[in-house]
Write a protein that holds these residues in place. Structure first.
Motif, PDB file in Angstrom:
ATOM      1  N   GLY A  44       0.783  -1.221   0.000  1.00 61.64           N
ATOM      2  CA  GLY A  44       0.000   0.000   0.000  1.00 61.64           C
ATOM      3  C   GLY A  44       0.815   1.269   0.000  1.00 61.64           C
ATOM      4  N   VAL A  45       2.134   1.155  -0.048  1.00 62.49           N
ATOM      5  CA  VAL A  45       3.020   2.323  -0.022  1.00 62.49           C
ATOM      6  C   VAL A  45       3.535   2.607  -1.429  1.00 62.49           C
ATOM      7  CG1 VAL A  45       5.154   3.283   0.924  1.00 62.49           C
ATOM      8  CG2 VAL A  45       3.696   1.837   2.356  1.00 62.49           C
ATOM      9  N   ASN A  46       3.486   3.876  -1.842  1.00 64.13           N
ATOM     10  CA  ASN A  46       4.031   4.276  -3.143  1.00 64.13           C
ATOM     11  C   ASN A  46       5.544   4.402  -3.064  1.00 64.13           C
ATOM     12  OD1 ASN A  46       1.435   4.411  -4.104  1.00 64.13           O
ATOM     13  ND2 ASN A  46       1.333   6.643  -4.113  1.00 64.13           N
ATOM     14  N   PRO A 102       5.737  -9.000  -9.059  1.00 65.10           N
ATOM     15  CA  PRO A 102       4.629  -9.470  -8.221  1.00 65.10           C
ATOM     16  C   PRO A 102       5.096 -10.139  -6.926  1.00 65.10           C
ATOM     17  CG  PRO A 102       4.280 -10.068 -10.521  1.00 65.10           C
ATOM     18  CD  PRO A 102       5.685  -9.547 -10.422  1.00 65.10           C
ATOM     19  N   HIS A 103       4.353  -9.872  -5.851  1.00 60.28           N
ATOM     20  CA  HIS A 103       4.599 -10.513  -4.555  1.00 60.28           C
ATOM     21  C   HIS A 103       3.244 -10.898  -3.966  1.00 60.28           C
ATOM     22  CE1 HIS A 103       5.556 -10.931  -0.266  1.00 60.28           C
ATOM     23  NE2 HIS A 103       6.786 -11.207  -0.674  1.00 60.28           N
ATOM     24  N   GLU A 104       3.134 -12.140  -3.493  1.00 59.86           N
ATOM     25  CA  GLU A 104       1.852 -12.678  -3.066  1.00 59.86           C
ATOM     26  C   GLU A 104       1.228 -11.880  -1.927  1.00 59.86           C
ATOM     27  OE1 GLU A 104      -0.049 -16.946  -1.519  1.00 59.86           O
ATOM     28  OE2 GLU A 104       2.020 -16.829  -2.253  1.00 59.86           O
ATOM     29  N   ASP A 105       2.039 -11.453  -0.972  1.00 60.77           N
ATOM     30  CA  ASP A 105       1.503 -10.763   0.204  1.00 60.77           C
ATOM     31  C   ASP A 105       1.495  -9.243   0.041  1.00 60.77           C
ATOM     32  OD1 ASP A 105       1.100 -13.150   1.579  1.00 60.77           O
ATOM     33  OD2 ASP A 105       3.161 -13.163   2.332  1.00 60.77           O
ATOM     34  N   TRP A 106       2.584  -8.697  -0.530  1.00 62.29           N
ATOM     35  CA  TRP A 106       2.759  -7.246  -0.566  1.00 62.29           C
ATOM     36  C   TRP A 106       2.243  -6.601  -1.852  1.00 62.29           C
ATOM     37  CZ3 TRP A 106       4.179  -4.863   3.795  1.00 62.29           C
ATOM     38  CH2 TRP A 106       4.779  -5.639   4.787  1.00 62.29           C
ATOM     39  N   GLY A 107       1.832  -7.419  -2.805  1.00 62.08           N
ATOM     40  CA  GLY A 107       1.402  -6.870  -4.095  1.00 62.08           C
ATOM     41  C   GLY A 107       2.569  -6.762  -5.062  1.00 62.08           C
ATOM     42  N   GLU A 108       3.604  -6.012  -4.652  1.00 67.80           N
ATOM     43  CA  GLU A 108       4.832  -5.903  -5.428  1.00 67.80           C
ATOM     44  C   GLU A 108       6.018  -5.856  -4.482  1.00 67.80           C
ATOM     45  OE1 GLU A 108       4.480  -3.532  -9.511  1.00 67.80           O
ATOM     46  OE2 GLU A 108       3.746  -2.309  -7.843  1.00 67.80           O
ATOM     47  N   GLU A 109       7.155  -6.330  -4.976  1.00 64.19           N
ATOM     48  CA  GLU A 109       8.409  -6.150  -4.259  1.00 64.19           C
ATOM     49  C   GLU A 109       9.414  -5.491  -5.199  1.00 64.19           C
ATOM     50  OE1 GLU A 109      11.215 -10.028  -4.654  1.00 64.19           O
ATOM     51  OE2 GLU A 109       9.574 -10.241  -3.214  1.00 64.19           O
ATOM     52  N   LYS A 164      12.356   1.121   1.018  1.00 59.92           N
ATOM     53  CA  LYS A 164      12.762   1.418  -0.353  1.00 59.92           C
ATOM     54  C   LYS A 164      13.892   0.511  -0.847  1.00 59.92           C
ATOM     55  CE  LYS A 164      11.682   6.353   0.225  1.00 59.92           C
ATOM     56  NZ  LYS A 164      12.256   7.725   0.217  1.00 59.92           N
ATOM     57  N   LEU A 165      14.399  -0.360  -0.003  1.00 60.08           N
ATOM     58  CA  LEU A 165      15.543  -1.193  -0.386  1.00 60.08           C
ATOM     59  C   LEU A 165      15.103  -2.339  -1.279  1.00 60.08           C
ATOM     60  CD1 LEU A 165      17.468  -1.443   3.014  1.00 60.08           C
ATOM     61  CD2 LEU A 165      17.908   0.101   1.096  1.00 60.08           C
ATOM     62  N   PRO A 166      15.862  -2.625  -2.355  1.00 60.31           N
ATOM     63  CA  PRO A 166      15.549  -3.787  -3.197  1.00 60.31           C
ATOM     64  C   PRO A 166      15.591  -5.075  -2.383  1.00 60.31           C
ATOM     65  CG  PRO A 166      17.138  -2.355  -4.276  1.00 60.31           C
ATOM     66  CD  PRO A 166      16.999  -1.857  -2.869  1.00 60.31           C
ATOM     67  N   LYS A 167      14.685  -5.974  -2.713  1.00 60.19           N
ATOM     68  CA  LYS A 167      14.685  -7.278  -2.059  1.00 60.19           C
ATOM     69  C   LYS A 167      15.688  -8.225  -2.706  1.00 60.19           C
ATOM     70  CE  LYS A 167      11.475  -5.903   0.647  1.00 60.19           C
ATOM     71  NZ  LYS A 167      11.862  -5.480   2.022  1.00 60.19           N
TER      72      LYS A 167
END
Length: 515
Positions: free
Chosen positions: A418-420, A445-452, A485-488
Motif C-alpha cells: 500500500g506504499v508508493n 509481483p509478490h503474493e503478500d505485498w502486491g509488489e516487491e 525502499k531497499l531492493p529485495k
C-alpha cells in the motif's frame, strides 16, 4: 560588418548571403558550407517532387548523423512533406511498421543499415522507385540519382513541411506525433524556433557553435541541430559519442552549446582528472540536458566542473515544458524548473483535479494552443488528455514557488504493502556506487505485498557480479534510503536496454519476471 540584429535567418537565406559560411562539420571532420547544404537540399526536394510526392506526403530516413541526413531533412521541410527520422537500432519489421503506419512514399537509407533497409522496404511493399540509398544497398537507387538533372535551384513548389517524430515506444508500439502543416514560407524561421532557443539564452548568430553528440532520430537532438542552422549557428556532428572526443571537439571548434543526457555526464566524470583538465572548455555558454532523470550527485559534480552553464529542461515531442539553469538548480536541487513562457504545467489527481503545492500526482502540460494527435491512434490521443492538457505519464509535484519536481513515470510506480515507491529515487542512489555502471529498479509481483522491489545492475568495467557485491550494494543503499525502499534482490546484466538518448526500456526487463 553587419550587426547581429541585421543578419539574415534561415538556411536558404544564409546560403544566399554567406554561401561559404560553415553550416556543418561532418563526423569525418569535413566542413560543409551553407551553400553546399542548401544546394543538396534543393536537389533532393526537386527529386522528391519529381517522384510525385506532394504536400502532406511522408518521407522516411534511416541514416546516421551526417550532412546527407540534414540535407534530406531540409529537403522535406521546404517541399511541404512530413519527415520521419527512424531509430537505426530498430530491426527490419519495426522499420517496416513505421514505413507502413506513416504512409511513406519515399525511403532514404544508408548502406550502414543495408540489411534492415532492404527487409523493411520489402515487408512494407515499397516500390523500387521510392528507394534511395547513400552508398550501395541492393534494390535501392543511389542517392545521387535523386533530383539528378533537375539542377540545384529551389524547387518550384515550396511550403513548410514538418518532422513527424515517432515516440520511443518504451511502453508499447511507437506512434507518430503529427501536427497540421502551417502553409508558411520555408524561408521564414518560425518565431517558435527563436523563442525556444531564447529559453536557453541562445540568440541568432553571435558566433555560436552547436555540438551534436546523439543520434538525430531523437526529437530534441534533431530540433537543436535544425534550429541552430536556421539561426546561423554552425553544428559539429558526432557519429559515435565518446567522452574524451567530445572534450576535444569542444576545444577544437570553440563549441558554445550542446544537448546532452545524464549518461554522458557520468562518462565524462569517469575520465581521469589528467584527461579532463587538458582541454580548454572556456567557450561553453549553455550545456543543455534532458530526456532522462539526472542523479543529484552527478548534476552537482558537473556544475562544480563546468560551472552554471549546465541547464536542465523537461519537455515532450507533443509540446510544452520547463527549464532551470545551474544557479537556480543549486537553490532547488532536483527540480526541473519553471514552465517555459507560454507553457502551462499542472499536477492533477486521478480525477483530473489540480493538486496543491507539495502533493504528488500526474504531471500535465500544454504549450499555448499547440495541437497534435498520435497518428492512427485516437484512443492514445484521448487517454493522454484532460481537456487541453496532456501527459507523458510522469508523476511529480510543484513546490510553493511553482518549480516542478519529477518523481517517476506513473507506469513505473511500485506499490508495495500500500506504499508508493518511486524507482527513480532508488536508481539515483545506487548508480553512485563505484561498482555500478547502470541500474534499473522496478516492481515484480509478490503474493503478500502486491509488489516487491527488484534491481537489475550493469556492473562497472572490471567488476564481477557476486553475492558479496550484492551485499555491498544493499548495505550502501541502506545508508541512503529508508528500509521500505531497499531492493529485495539484485540481478546483473552486461548491459541494460537503453536507447542512445538515455531512455530505459524497463518493460523489457520487467517482462522477464512477470509470467
Amino acid at each position: 560588418m553587419t550587426t547581429t540584429a541585421a543578419k539574415t535567418l534561415g538556411l536558404w537565406n544564409i546560403a544566399a548571403e554567406e554561401p561559404e559560411k560553415t553550416a556543418l562539420v561532418d563526423p569525418d571532420g569535413r566542413s560543409v558550407s551553407y551553400g553546399e547544404l542548401a544546394a543538396k537540399a534543393n536537389r533532393y526536394s526537386r527529386g522528391l517532387q519529381e517522384l510525385g510526392l506532394d504536400v502532406g506526403d511522408v518521407v522516411v530516413l534511416l541514416q546516421p548523423n551526417g550532412d546527407e541526413l540534414v540535407a534530406a531533412y531540409f529537403a522535406a521541410i521546404q517541399a511541404g512533406l512530413y519527415v520521419v527520422v527512424v531509430n537505426w537500432h530498430l530491426i527490419g519489421p519495426e522499420v517496416a511498421y513505421i514505413i507502413g503506419d506513416s504512409g511513406a512514399k519515399a525511403f532514404l537509407a544508408h548502406e550502414r543499415f543495408a540489411d534492415v533497409a532492404v527487409a523493411a522496404a520489402d515487408e512494407a511493399g515499397l516500390p523500387a522507385s521510392a528507394r534511395f540509398a547513400v552508398g550501395d544497398v541492393p534494390g535501392f537507387r543511389r542517392i545521387e540519382e535523386l533530383g539528378a538533372g533537375e539542377g540545384d535551384g529551389r524547387p518550384s513548389r515550396r511550403t513548410a513541411g514538418s518532422p513527424m517524430l515517432y515516440t520511443s515506444g518504451t511502453t508499447g508500439r511507437p506512434k507518430g506525433v503529427r501536427r497540421p502543416l502551417t502553409g508558411t514560407d520555408p524561408d521564414e524561421v518560425p518565431a517558435a524556433s527563436t523563442w525556444f532557443f531564447g529559453v536557453f539564452g541562445l540568440g541568432p548568430h553571435d558566433d555560436h557553435v552547436h555540438l551534436c553528440g546523439s543520434p538525430l532520430y531523437h526529437t530534441a537532438v534533431l530540433n537543436f541541430v535544425a534550429i541552430s542552422l536556421q539561426l546561423g549557428h554552425s553544428a559539429v556532428l558526432m557519429d559515435r559519442w565518446d567522452a574524451e572526443d567530445m572534450l576535444r571537439l569542444i576545444e577544437a571548434h570553440h563549441v558554445t552549446h550542446s544537448h546532452m543526457v545524464p549518461t554522458q555526464f557520468r562518462r565524462l566524470l569517469g575520465l581521469p582528472d589528467s584527461v579532463r583538465s587538458q582541454y580548454d572548455l572556456s567557450s561553453l555558454r549553455v550545456m543543455i540536458h534532458g530526456a532522462a532523470p539526472c542523479p543529484l550527485e552527478v548534476k552537482r559534480q558537473m556544475l562544480a566542473w563546468w560551472g552554471p552553464v549546465v541547464t536542465e529542461y523537461y519537455a515532450a515531442t507533443e509540446g510544452g515544458g520547463t527549464v532551470i539553469n545551474g544557479e537556480d538548480w543549486l537553490r532547488k536541487p532536483g527540480s526541473v524548473g519553471l514552465p517555459w513562457p507560454g507553457s502551462t504545467i499542472k499536477v492533477l489527481d486521478d480525477a483530473g483535479l489540480s493538486l496543491p503545492a507539495g502533493e504528488t500526482g500526474t504531471v500535465y502540460m500544454q504549450m499555448g494552443s499547440s495541437e497534435f494527435s498520435y497518428h492512427n491512434d485516437p484512443e492514445k490521443t484521448a487517454a493522454a488528455r484532460v481537456g487541453s492538457l496532456f501527459t507523458l505519464g510522469d508523476m511529480g509535484h510543484l513546490d510553493s514557488d511553482g518549480y516542478l519536481f519529477l518523481h517517476d513515470r506513473k507506469a513505473d510506480l511500485i506499490i508495495s504493502g500500500g506504499v508508493n515507491i518511486y524507482p527513480a529515487e532508488i536508481e539515483g542512489e545506487l548508480v553512485m556506487h563505484p561498482s555500478v555502471a547502470d541500474v534499473a529498479v522496478f516492481g515484480i509481483p509478490h503474493e503478500d505485498w502486491g509488489e516487491e522491489i527488484k534491481a537489475v545492475v550493469q556492473p562497472a568495467p572490471d567488476v564481477t557480479p557476486s553475492p558479496e557485491l550484492t551485499a555491498e550494494l544493499l548495505a550502501y543503499a541502506a545508508t541512503r534510503l529508508a528500509k521500505f525502499k531497499l531492493p529485495k534482490s539484485i540481478d546483473y546484466l552486461e548491459e541494460l536496454p537503453r536507447d542512445p538518448n538515455g531512455k530505459l526500456y524497463k518493460r523489457h526487463l520487467r517482462a522477464k519476471y512477470v509470467s
